[in-house]
Design a protein around this motif. Structure first.
Motif, short mmCIF file in Angstrom:
data_model
loop_
_atom_site.label_atom_id
_atom_site.label_comp_id
_atom_site.label_asym_id
_atom_site.label_seq_id
_atom_site.Cartn_x
_atom_site.Cartn_y
_atom_site.Cartn_z
N ASN A 52 1.38 -8.34 -57.43
CA ASN A 52 2.47 -8.86 -57.73
C ASN A 52 2.16 -9.37 -59.12
OD1 ASN A 52 0.80 -11.00 -56.95
ND2 ASN A 52 2.46 -12.55 -56.80
N ASP A 291 1.71 -17.22 -54.40
CA ASP A 291 0.74 -15.99 -54.28
C ASP A 291 0.63 -15.73 -52.73
OD1 ASP A 291 0.37 -15.56 -56.99
OD2 ASP A 291 -1.05 -17.05 -57.26
N PRO A 295 2.86 -8.31 -51.66
CA PRO A 295 3.90 -8.38 -52.22
C PRO A 295 5.06 -8.43 -51.12
CG PRO A 295 2.86 -7.06 -53.63
CD PRO A 295 2.16 -7.07 -52.31
N VAL A 298 7.83 -4.16 -54.16
CA VAL A 298 7.30 -3.59 -55.27
C VAL A 298 8.32 -2.60 -55.87
CG1 VAL A 298 5.67 -1.80 -56.25
CG2 VAL A 298 4.83 -3.73 -54.74
N ARG A 327 7.01 -12.75 -60.22
CA ARG A 327 5.69 -12.71 -59.35
C ARG A 327 5.70 -14.00 -58.40
NH1 ARG A 327 0.76 -15.34 -60.09
NH2 ARG A 327 0.74 -16.42 -61.92
N GLY A 330 7.06 -13.20 -55.24
CA GLY A 330 6.41 -12.11 -54.55
C GLY A 330 7.04 -10.82 -54.66
N GLY A 332 6.51 -7.35 -57.13
CA GLY A 332 5.58 -6.78 -58.19
C GLY A 332 6.21 -5.88 -58.89
#
Length: 482
Positions: A52, A291, A295, A298, A327, A330, A332
């Protein structure tokens, strides 16, 4: 996340003749290919917990970017990460069916040490199309798009953008004053709003500012051109539910959402504005998660240079803000374009995972682009990065990914792994069968909904009876009327 159990491509095609897609996801990383370091073949991969942190995939036409997109989508899907990707040439659609062991793919598998572990598999896929022809229709309301992105789509000057903002504000005020049906859902609604504002310009001037007849005429002409380009199919209801891009198949793989963009690329500004709107919607609607181990989605953005071409400062600010902050939701984002110079520095600085295919340098401008590309990598003392960028073969790339606490790895010359799915497009019959089999999305989005909104409301208001009712609505409270 919801299942997509109605999609036949969501079923794994593995067995004695098929390697498992999970073979390419090991220890929380997605395999890209292998580099040779001394006598050793070393896997090069993207760590899922750092995926991400975004990425940049660059290279000249014909150097293998599309296959790199394909193996990225396969890897993330196998790891249980849904993917969204724009399919510019139609080639990416082959990801929905198992590939075959073509000789050059088998050779590449042997060259990077996969050997018998190389196999074929289909991946769970959903097809979408702004024009509603090669996938489920994708729609948004004009209100959701907002004046900033719409102004860019219409290529408006600052005064023209000002009148467009007045249109949105006036409709919003009308709804706030109790007329809930003054919603701007499609282009017909917006045309009616602007037309009405032109007729009532003197009445509205004291509150909203000058509404010049010439500007009203320009906006109407620009909207007419937009309709002729097919944008009328995009604006309306049912609007896309972003959650429908974040699904898992019954076997736990992420669904790969393919946007058919071959015809959409005939209107590149609509293509870029649509994808920026989608990114903005993801940013607005997805909750903060920090974090994660992998992810939630995407987003692969092909022909990314179109996003920045001719963009106003306000749009560039929005792109930078979304890229920098999304990011933490979650998500990317991977920008795909020909040269790193296509992406502004303040956006490029947010892109941690980098895959550079070959660049050609026949002119001074191209030589400068190669030099710039080389300088974006952490140097490898074993080779000259600038020279190698020009020597790379098809399906070969320089790769630098984030590891540890987010530091970039030393750049490595990497052979990209062969895809497990088909290299090349689906036939129209194959695509249509998959679209029809995806009953959940087909049922939800196939038919457009035409409810009462601003256009119908203004037509009713301007009828003789409607004019009386409108006066009562606005002034009736002075006389105790409701």
């Amino acid at each position: 996340m919801a299942d997509n159990s109605q999609n036949p491509a969501s079923q794994s095609q593995t067995g004695p003749e098929h390697a498992s897609p999970m073979d390419y996801v090991q220890d929380g990383a997605v395999l890209l290919g292998c580099s040779r370091q001394g006598r050793d073949l070393v896997p090069e991969s993207i760590e899922l917990k750092l995926a991400n942190r975004h990425g940049l995939i660059t290279g000249a036409t014909g150097t293998g970017k599309t296959v790199t997109l394909q193996i990225l989508a396969e890897g993330f899907s196998a790891a249980g990460v849904p993917v969204f990707a724009a399919d510019i040439k139609g080639d990416l659609s082959g990801i929905a069916v198992a590939g075959t062991k073509l000789p050059h793919l088998v050779k590449r598998a042997n060259d990077i040490g996969l050997g018998e572990r190389f196999g074929n598999s289909a991946f769970p896929t959903a097809f979408w199309d702004v024009l509603g022809q090669q996938g489920h229709p994708v729609r948004a309301t004009v209100q959701e798009m907002g004046p900033l992105l719409l102004a860019r789509l219409l290529e408006l000057t600052e005064p023209q953008e000002g009148v467009l903002n007045i249109a949105f504000r006036w409709a919003e005020d009308e709804r706030a004053n109790g007329d809930a049906k003054m919603a701007i859902l499609d282009l017909q609604d917006l045309r009616s709003i602007i037309d009405e504002m032109g007729k009532r310009a003197s009445e509205l001037r004291s509150k909203y500012g000058n509404i010049a007849p010439q500007t009203v005429g320009v906006l109407q002409r620009r909207l007419l051109v937009l309709e002729q380009q097919g944008a009328a199919n995009f604006f309306g209801e049912p609007a896309l539910d972003i959650d429908d891009f974040i699904k898992l198949s019954p076997d736990g793989r992420g669904v790969i959402n393919i946007l058919a963009a071959e015809k959409l690329m005939n209107t590149p500004r609509l293509y870029a504005t649509f994808l920026l709107w989608m990114l903005s919607e993801l940013f607005k609607k997805m909750p903060e998660v920090g974090d994660l181990e992998k992810p939630k989605l995407v987003f692969l953005f092909d022909e990314a240079h179109l996003l920045f071409n001719g963009a106003s400062q306000a749009v560039l600010d929005q792109i930078e803000r979304v890229t920098r902050l999304i990011r933490s939701k979650g998500i990317g984002v991977y920008y795909v374009t020909q040269s790193p110079g296509d992406v502004p520095d303040r956006v490029s600085a947010q892109l941690g995972n980098r895959i550079q295919h070959a660049l050609r340098a026949f002119t001074p401008k191209e030589q400068k682009a190669v030099r710039t590309a080389a300088q974006t990598f952490r140097p490898n003392p074993e080779f000259n990065t600038e020279r190698v960028i020009q020597e790379l073969g098809v399906g070969e790339a320089l790769v630098s990914v984030l590891f540890g606490n987010g530091q970039p790895s030393v750049v490595q010359r990497t052979l990209i792994r062969p895809p497990m799915s088909r290299v090349g497009p689906l036939s129209p019959e194959e695509r249509q069968a998959l679209i029809e089999a995806d009953t959940e999305n087909r049922t939800k989005y196939k038919e457009a909904i035409h409810g009462e909104s601003a256009h119908e409301r203004l037509m009713a208001r301007n009828s003789p009876v409607g004019q009386v009712k409108d006066k009562l609505r606005r002034f009736g409270n002075l006389f105790g009327l409701k």
